[in-house]
Design an enzyme around this catalytic site. Structure first.
Site, PDB file in Angstrom:
ATOM      1  N   ASN A   1      38.386  29.820  31.592  1.00  0.00           N
ATOM      2  CA  ASN A   1      38.779  28.628  30.843  1.00  0.00           C
ATOM      3  C   ASN A   1      37.674  28.203  29.892  1.00  0.00           C
ATOM      4  OD1 ASN A   1      37.108  27.881  33.057  1.00  0.00           O
ATOM      5  ND2 ASN A   1      37.716  25.754  32.760  1.00  0.00           N
TER       6      ASN A   1
ATOM      7  N   CYS B   1      35.203  26.252  30.385  1.00  0.00           N
ATOM      8  CA  CYS B   1      33.866  26.131  30.984  1.00  0.00           C
ATOM      9  C   CYS B   1      33.562  27.255  31.961  1.00  0.00           C
ATOM     10  CB  CYS B   1      33.718  24.769  31.657  1.00  0.00           C
ATOM     11  SG  CYS B   1      34.008  23.387  30.537  1.00  0.00           S
TER      12      CYS B   1
ATOM     13  N   GLU C   1      34.773  28.400  34.762  1.00  0.00           N
ATOM     14  CA  GLU C   1      34.831  28.324  36.227  1.00  0.00           C
ATOM     15  C   GLU C   1      36.216  28.641  36.789  1.00  0.00           C
ATOM     16  OE1 GLU C   1      35.995  24.030  35.238  1.00  0.00           O
ATOM     17  OE2 GLU C   1      35.000  25.745  34.342  1.00  0.00           O
TER      18      GLU C   1
END
Length: 960
Positions: free
Chosen positions: A574, A576, A578
């Site tokens: 995604n 970020c 994670e």
């Protein structure tokens, strides 16, 4: 005075003044009393004593002058009304003032006038409920009227703000604030002066950040309570009674404004209002509360009418709408949020309980290789971004530059032109007007457009083929890393010629990829490019060094260890890095995030496992509720979320948890704590999801998952070792809990959620809770942080407490910290133990960050937002760091961070002119060269040291 005023008056002998008969006095309250001439003498005596001092009391001149002036006043009234009459008290005082002026006692007359004005202000203030008015400063009210500054209220506010805090000074805050006020100042101006005064003291005493926050709340309360028509203003203590009525008024107003869900009216508002704990308002730092005010509180016409505890209850209610006992659950959820033991993600805080409850944090999409599909995906980006979702796009299926287009008999322009549109869409459609739109585009490392993809963030070249606002990430298969390690060739393809590679991983990918390479040698495939794998790896690291992108993420561990291998392929992460969920043409993966405050679970220097178990159980329930309540902007997202029900429980405050245990980040103790704490979170999270499955049913695609086979995240680690090969991976397999019993529980009950854990950056919600973000080491011990809410002095309170205990916290230490940009390493008098404990992010060797992350990764079914801090970046260090991340089994990495440009303002150093005049610089630093990249990273000549993403950059969405 040497004697009392009554003694002085007796000495002067003012009782000799005759009191005329038949005179009466109307007092200010309307009462009527007999005229008493002695009171005139008393007033005159006070005026003379105020000017001439105590010694005047023994002066015969003063006795005679007071008697003479008193007689003049009495005689004036007798001449005016020979037969007596009624006088007003103001008439008598006017005559006294006139008598003083005529006698040329100008200084005494002035003292008498000031005396009258002071008492007039006091009387006026008392009618307005002000018992202690300031003698000269009036405050301009919102309606334009003025009233005396209420010193009593200011003292109450500051006293409340300093309650239970050590080393803070009420008098100092009050006195310094008054110096910055002026006659006619507004109410907001008074509050700002108080806040700014306390804020300036933060660098010397960290507790002043709490004082500042509590003073800010006076503004918040005035704004919200007056708008809700509950009260004009209130102190902290008043809120014990006012929170409940304010809460009910807030629900009513919010629903009438079409901002709150009308279903909130179905709750027992009296019961919930009574559960609001006003004392929890005192736990905010200034940065945390200002962030809530600027970005989270509901507002109408620019007026914030939501208060902190009301917001937490609104979120709790929004997450309890479908619960059987919604009131009890709302209170349970409120307790967890308002205590800061756990915090929901930003979209959940923004939107829970509102009419458009988009609560999910992340959306992952796969873009098909067709024009309508491409623009459909861009439209989906816009709709998802509108409601505050972060985006991850998989662009690997889109054919490369030069590929044949059957429909038009032409050649493709490749991926890059479309990514330019994606970039501009993210800028145009921000997240509900609350933060910038943000997207990350992923491309597998065998795509023929990869080399141009690597250069998207460069500041040179054709700007039509640059994306300055969008994040990018390499999606790297294990085979590529093996080729880099073994110094072999690598082949780039167009996905239109090798379409099945997109959905393959592990041994199956390696086999098919090798077959395609053989087809290039036989002439069956014409469009390809053969490169040296190590050269391409160097270019990846070079671009990462120069532009901060693309990030390095690994395809195979994300897929081999995915519990949902049977349901599809993980094609990207995604925004970020994670989230690792499978996507397809008809499914947009959605993840719902929240984070445990790890620091709150270290009690008296020990990790509280029982408290953690309770927190995780409630947190997983809250996250699962998001899925059913959530607003879905596109149908593919709803379909995916209801089928798989993934959630991402993460953590924040890891560094603070280490501080509370006296553990240095760069130590085996920190690595062990990362391992053990994540093991416990994993154990309790899986247990909680399984318990929800027993209560509510298993998620739809459960059968065939790794869960259904009794394979937990710790077990899938062994699968990665087998798939990759022992020679390419080194992982720790230690475990301490009873995982066998949990496996049996899961097999018996199933799982409510396909995925349960993911560690997000938490940059904003950690600010709200006043702890270090996510799993990050401390950025600096003293610095100025800038974000969308302004600039804030941030100081490491744990460090200050330890320096105080060692007797080292003084003005010199503060100046040393400023000079060394928050570092204690070059301050000789700081003990080595504290230097190790308070090493900052760029002083911690990167291997410790990677090792701790690897220990966590074995317990996590998704991934971590792992920032890598590297000081003195070189090609060798980058190469070693990222190979280490891959070899230790990490799924993803996030930003590469170099030293940020922000520095503490050195002009506040005492004895300097802002240029550090007179401050000795250690010889080692006087001529220290700036770090430069080694030749094996192909950084352009003359390039500046890397600054991938300033940690305090207000324009960087990932930092918010």
């Amino acid at each position: 005075m040497s004697s009392t005023l009554s003694d002085q008056i007796s000495d002067i002998g003012i009782d000799d003044v005759p009191t005329p008969k038949h005179f009466r006095v109307i007092k200010r309250g309307g009462d009527v009393a007999e005229f008493d001439a002695s009171k005139i003498s008393v007033a005159l005596t006070k005026a003379f004593l105020a000017v001439e001092g105590d010694n005047a009391a023994t002066s015969s001149r003063l006795r005679n002058q007071v008697r003479e002036l008193s007689e003049q006043v009495v005689n004036a009234f007798q001449r005016r009304m020979p037969d007596g009459g009624t006088l007003h008290i103001e008439d008598i005082q006017d005559q006294v003032e006139l008598a003083l002026m005529r006698s040329e006692a100008h200084k005494v007359a002035r003292a008498y006038v000031l005396y009258r004005e002071e008492h007039a202000r006091a009387r006026a203030a008392r009618t307005q409920g002000i018992e202690k008015p300031h003698p000269t400063i009036n405050v301009t009210q919102p309606d334009g009227s003025k009233q005396p500054l209420d010193l009593g209220r200011i003292e109450v506010l500051v006293t409340e703000a300093c309650t239970d805090l050590e080393n803070v000074d009420v008098k100092r805050v009050v006195d310094e604030s008054l110096k910055n006020l002026y006659d006619g100042v507004t109410s907001d101006g008074v509050a700002t002066a108080l806040m700014m005064t306390a804020r300036m003291m933060v660098e010397r005493e960290p507790n002043y950040t709490f004082v500042t926050a509590r003073l800010l709340q006076d503004n918040l309360r005035r704004e919200a309570l007056s708008f809700l028509e509950v009260a004009d203003e209130a102190t902290y203590g008043d809120m014990a009674e006012l929170y409940a009525p304010a809460f009910k008024a807030y629900i009513e107003r919010g629903i009438s404004f079409d901002q709150l869900d009308p279903a909130l009216n179905d709750f027992d508002l009296d019961r919930l209002g009574a559960a609001l704990n006003h004392e929890r308002d005192s736990q905010f730092t200034y940065l945390g509360l200002q962030t809530l005010y600027d970005r989270y509180f509901l507002h109408r016409d620019g007026v914030r009418y939501e208060l902190p505890q009301v917001m937490f209850m609104r979120v709790a209610m929004g997450l309890s709408l479908n619960e059987e006992d919604k009131n009890a659950r709302a209170i349970e959820f409120y307790e967890l949020l308002s205590s800061f033991d756990y915090m929901a993600s930003t979209p959940t805080l923004f939107n829970a309980g509102t009419v458009r409850s988009q609560l999910s944090s992340c959306y992952l999409t796969t873009v098909p290789d067709a024009l309508d599909g491409i623009y459909g995906a861009i439209r989906d980006n816009a709709m998802l971004s509108k409601w505050a979702g972060g985006l991850g796009n998989d662009w690997t299926p889109v054919r490369a530059l030069g590929s044949y287009i059957k429909g038009t008999n032409g050649k493709s322009q490749g991926v890059v032109p479309f990514l330019k549109v994606v970039n501009d869409t993210a800028v145009a459609v921000n997240q509900g007007g609350k933060r910038k739109g943000a997207v990350c585009s992923y491309l597998e490392s065998w795509h023929l457009d990869l080399e141009e993809f690597l250069e998207l963030r460069k500041n040179t070249g054709d700007d039509r083929r640059r994306t300055h606002d969008m994040n990018t990430s390499n999606w790297i298969p294990d085979l590529f890393m093996k080729r880099v390690v073994d110094e072999q060739e690598w082949t780039l393809f167009s996905p239109s010629d090798v379409p099945d590679l997109h959905d393959l991983y592990g041994a199956a990918f390696e086999k098919r990829y090798s077959e395609y390479e053989e087809m290039t040698r036989t002439g069956q495939l014409k469009l390809f490019k053969r490169v040296n794998a190590r050269d391409l790896w160097r270019k990846m690291l070079s671009m990462l060094f120069e532009t901060g992108h693309p990030w390095i993420t690994f395809k195979d561990p994300c897929n081999v260890r995915s519990p949902q291998r049977h349901a599809g392929v993980v094609h990207s992460s995604n925004l970020c890095t994670e989230i690792t969920l499978n996507t397809s043409a008809d499914e947009i993966a959605v993840c719902n995030l929240g984070s445990i405050n790890l620091a709150a679970h270290v009690v008296d220097g020990k990790f509280d496992s029982e408290k953690l178990s309770r927190t995780v159980k409630t947190a997983v329930r809250m996250l699962d509720n998001v899925i059913d309540i959530n607003y879905y902007a596109v149908p593919q997202a709803k379909r995916s979320n209801f089928r798989h029900r993934p959630v991402g429980l993460g953590l924040m405050g890891f560094q603070d948890a280490l501080y509370k245990q006296g553990i240095a980040y760069a130590s085996d103790g920190a690595v062990t704590f990362a391992d053990r704490s994540m093991e416990e979170i994993s154990f309790h999270a899986i247990q909680a999801s399984s318990a929800l499955a027993a209560e509510r049913g298993r998620y739809e695609s459960y059968e065939g998952s790794l869960w259904s086979q009794g394979v937990l995240p710790i077990d899938s680690l062994e699968m990665l070792v087998q798939e990759r090969g022992e020679q390419y991976i080194q992982v720790n397999r230690e475990q301490t809990l009873d995982w066998n019993s949990l496996r049996e529980t899961v097999k018996a009950q199933g799982m409510r959620n396909s995925n349960v854990m993911a560690i997000a950056p938490t940059a904003t919600i950690s600010n709200i809770c006043g702890v270090s973000q996510s799993i990050e080491p401390t950025y600096q011990n003293l610095y100025v942080k800038s974000n969308l809410s302004g600039e804030f002095t941030v100081i490491n309170q744990h460090m200050v407490n330890d320096l105080k205990e060692a007797g080292l916290w003084d003005e010199v230490m503060i100046n040393d910290l400023k000079y060394y940009d928050g570092s204690v390493q070059l301050i000789d008098r700081v003990p080595d133990e504290l230097k190790a404990r308070y090493a900052t992010a760029f002083e911690v060797e990167t291997r410790w960050i990677v090792e701790a992350a690897a220990r966590r990764q074995k317990w996590i079914d998704q991934a971590q937002s792992l920032n890598l801090y590297i000081s003195g970046v070189s090609g060798k260090k980058l190469d070693t760091t990222y190979k280490m991340a891959w070899a230790l089994g990490l799924k993803t990495t996030y930003y590469l961070r170099a030293q940020a440009s922000s520095r503490v303002e050195k002009s506040t150093l005492k004895g300097t002119d802002g240029k550090l005049t007179g401050v000795k610089v250690p010889e080692a630093q006087q001529n220290a060269p700036a770090p430069t990249p080694e030749p094996d990273v192909q950084a352009p000549l003359g390039s500046a040291p890397p600054q991938a993403c300033s940690i305090d950059d207000p324009d960087c969405e990932a930092c918010q």
